[in-house]
Design an enzyme around this catalytic site. Structure first.
Site, PDB file in Angstrom:
ATOM      1  N   GLU B  47      32.079  41.359  -1.553  1.00 32.83           N
ATOM      2  CA  GLU B  47      30.716  40.822  -1.628  1.00 32.83           C
ATOM      3  C   GLU B  47      29.624  41.855  -1.356  1.00 32.83           C
ATOM      4  O   GLU B  47      28.468  41.635  -1.690  1.00 32.83           O
ATOM      5  CB  GLU B  47      30.564  39.655  -0.652  1.00 32.83           C
ATOM      6  CG  GLU B  47      30.604  40.099   0.800  1.00 32.83           C
ATOM      7  CD  GLU B  47      30.833  38.944   1.764  1.00 32.83           C
ATOM      8  OE1 GLU B  47      31.276  37.880   1.338  1.00 32.83           O
ATOM      9  OE2 GLU B  47      30.561  39.136   2.960  1.00 32.83           O
ATOM     10  N   ASN B  48      29.992  42.983  -0.743  1.00 33.31           N
ATOM     11  CA  ASN B  48      28.983  44.009  -0.496  1.00 33.31           C
ATOM     12  C   ASN B  48      28.638  44.798  -1.764  1.00 33.31           C
ATOM     13  O   ASN B  48      27.813  45.710  -1.712  1.00 33.31           O
ATOM     14  CB  ASN B  48      29.427  44.953   0.622  1.00 33.31           C
ATOM     15  CG  ASN B  48      30.756  45.605   0.364  1.00 33.31           C
ATOM     16  OD1 ASN B  48      31.705  44.949  -0.077  1.00 33.31           O
ATOM     17  ND2 ASN B  48      30.857  46.889   0.618  1.00 33.31           N
TER      18      ASN B  48
END
Lengths: 233, 218
Positions: B47-48
């Protein structure tokens, strides 16, 4: 050319104008891609009562954690703050206010802020504590909550390379929240590892166009690693 | 016998399909990456801002600018792409990720999930979990069926603050694989050696048990 030359040559100049009670949006995810020298400069200025918008809050002795330690932060708007013992202490003692925000909503709040959108509807958080007090609307049979966007007095950003004009390229996952942050500051300050001559960067590879950038400085970076994980050779 | 963490990961991996983009949460979900079936190609989303996460780096290849959502140093695989958090959550929220696997403290018969906050304990934040459950059509929750004292975590109604509501349809516990539909848990498979009676005893929410419940292949 001088009109577009965003370079400044000291960290004092980079953060000039930051005063007590201001809001600062910071790029970074964990300790990756954080504007570490700009944060250190904020510590040096000693300004207090800051509202800081950042996905995380550093660790005890690095990143935004150093501003916590000096009690310069009044309020944090973050999605995850689990890596910081001082944070925990201040939260429990009531010295620090925290507004926990889902990570995607946080990113979109900053993006929307920079793009002139005051609020947006998202399904994220509907039916959870995040939705408390927020308007709910149904679209095509699904419920969404209204989230307001975020802007800041200062945005502090860490890039990899930039030209004098403030066109910025990020490196690997050090990109994270940085490009969104860059759009949402009344004054956006970018620190990079290397400043190159205008024309040296391929225009179509630019992540952050210089129009968003007010001040640009080249720095040296520790780039501390939070969780060093490897596989055997 | 209850499934080990590795066996749970192995069972979840059987839900992978060739060409899937997959987001794996922290803990047991992360282990799923070790059980991708031979000959199958999946792309892991972090998700980063990374699609196409590779294994942990060799000591010599560590790069502070390349981490996963758990803040661990990682590598990229062939065909990877890297992008901003805004873009990352656009693909999550927009329903572009084919399969999401994440942990939970509690789930209930309405498909509600609680996974981020225990009142009275320190609140660390929801990270991306609320976006993931709101955006994914295809979610598998991996969790313990009951607490150590035997108290069920599969409930009629979650007691903890929610991460998302009405979004969970598939649950793998250390005892069983279940689906959620029509206000009930439907028992689909049981862990090897675990009886239907034990699963019944440890499921507080309404449980529908078919005539025959196959043992899980792990």
């Amino acid at each position: 050319m001088a009109g577009f030359d965003k370079r400044v040559y000291t960290y004092e100049a980079a953060m000039a104008g930051l005063t007590d009670g201001m809001t600062v949006i910071a790029g970074g995810f964990g300790l990756c891609g954080i504007p570490e020298n700009l944060i250190a400069q904020i510590r040096k200025t000693g300004v207090k009562g800051l509202t800081v918008v950042s996905n995380n809050c550093g660790v005890d002795d690095f990143g935004l954690g150093i501003l916590l330690k000096d009690r310069q932060i009044r309020k944090m708007i973050s999605s995850y703050v689990g890596e910081n013992a001082e944070f925990e202490r201040q939260l429990l003692s009531g010295e620090l206010e925290v507004q926990l925000t889902p990570q995607g909503t946080l990113a979109e709040k900053i993006r929307a802020g920079g793009a002139g959108i005051p609020a947006f509807f998202t399904a994220t958080g509907y039916g959870t504590p995040v939705a408390e007090g927020k308007e709910v609307r149904e679209f095509k049979g699904r419920n969404y909550i209204l989230e307001e966007s975020l802007t800041a007095d200062f945005a502090i950003v860490k890039g990899w390379k930039a030209d004098w004009y403030g066109n910025v390229i990020y490196r690997h996952t050090a990109q994270n929240f940085n490009p969104a942050a860059a759009t949402a500051g009344r004054i956006t300050v970018v620190e990079v590892e290397e400043i190159v001559e205008p024309g040296a960067l391929e225009p179509s590879q630019i992540h952050t166009p210089g129009i968003y950038v007010d001040r640009l400085i080249q720095g040296e970076f520790e780039k501390r690693i939070e969780k060093r994980t490897t596989r055997a050779a | 016998m209850a499934l080990t963490r590795e066996q749970m990961a192995h069972r979840v991996a059987r839900e992978l399909r060739d060409g899937y983009y997959v987001n794996l949460g922290i803990g047991i979900p992360t282990l799923v990456a070790n059980y991708v079936p031979e000959g199958m190609d999946v792309m892991l989303q972090s998700e980063n801002g990374l699609l196409g996460m590779g294994p942990f780096p060799l000591e010599s290849d560590i790069d502070a600018d390349l981490i996963n959502a758990g803040k661990q140093t990682v590598t990229t695989r062939k065909g990877a792409s890297i992008f901003s958090s805004v873009e990352s959550f656009a693909m999550i929220r927009g329903g572009h990720v084919d399969l999401t696997v994440l942990g939970a403290f509690e789930v209930d018969v309405e498909g509600n999930i609680a996974s981020w906050m225990v009142p009275g304990k320190l609140i660390k934040g929801m990270g991306g979990a609320m976006d993931l459950v709101a955006g994914a059509g295809n979610i598998i929750v991996t969790m313990m069926h009951a607490a150590k004292d035997g108290e069920s975590k599969l409930l009629s109604r979650c007691t903890l603050p929610l991460t998302g509501c009405g979004c969970i349809r598939r649950v793998l516990t250390d005892l069983a694989y279940l689906e959620i539909a029509g206000g009930a848990f439907h028992l689909k498979e049981r862990a090897p050696g675990v009886t239907v009676a034990e699963i019944r005893a440890k499921t507080a929410g309404r449980l529908i048990v078919p005539d025959s419940v196959p043992e899980m292949q792990v």
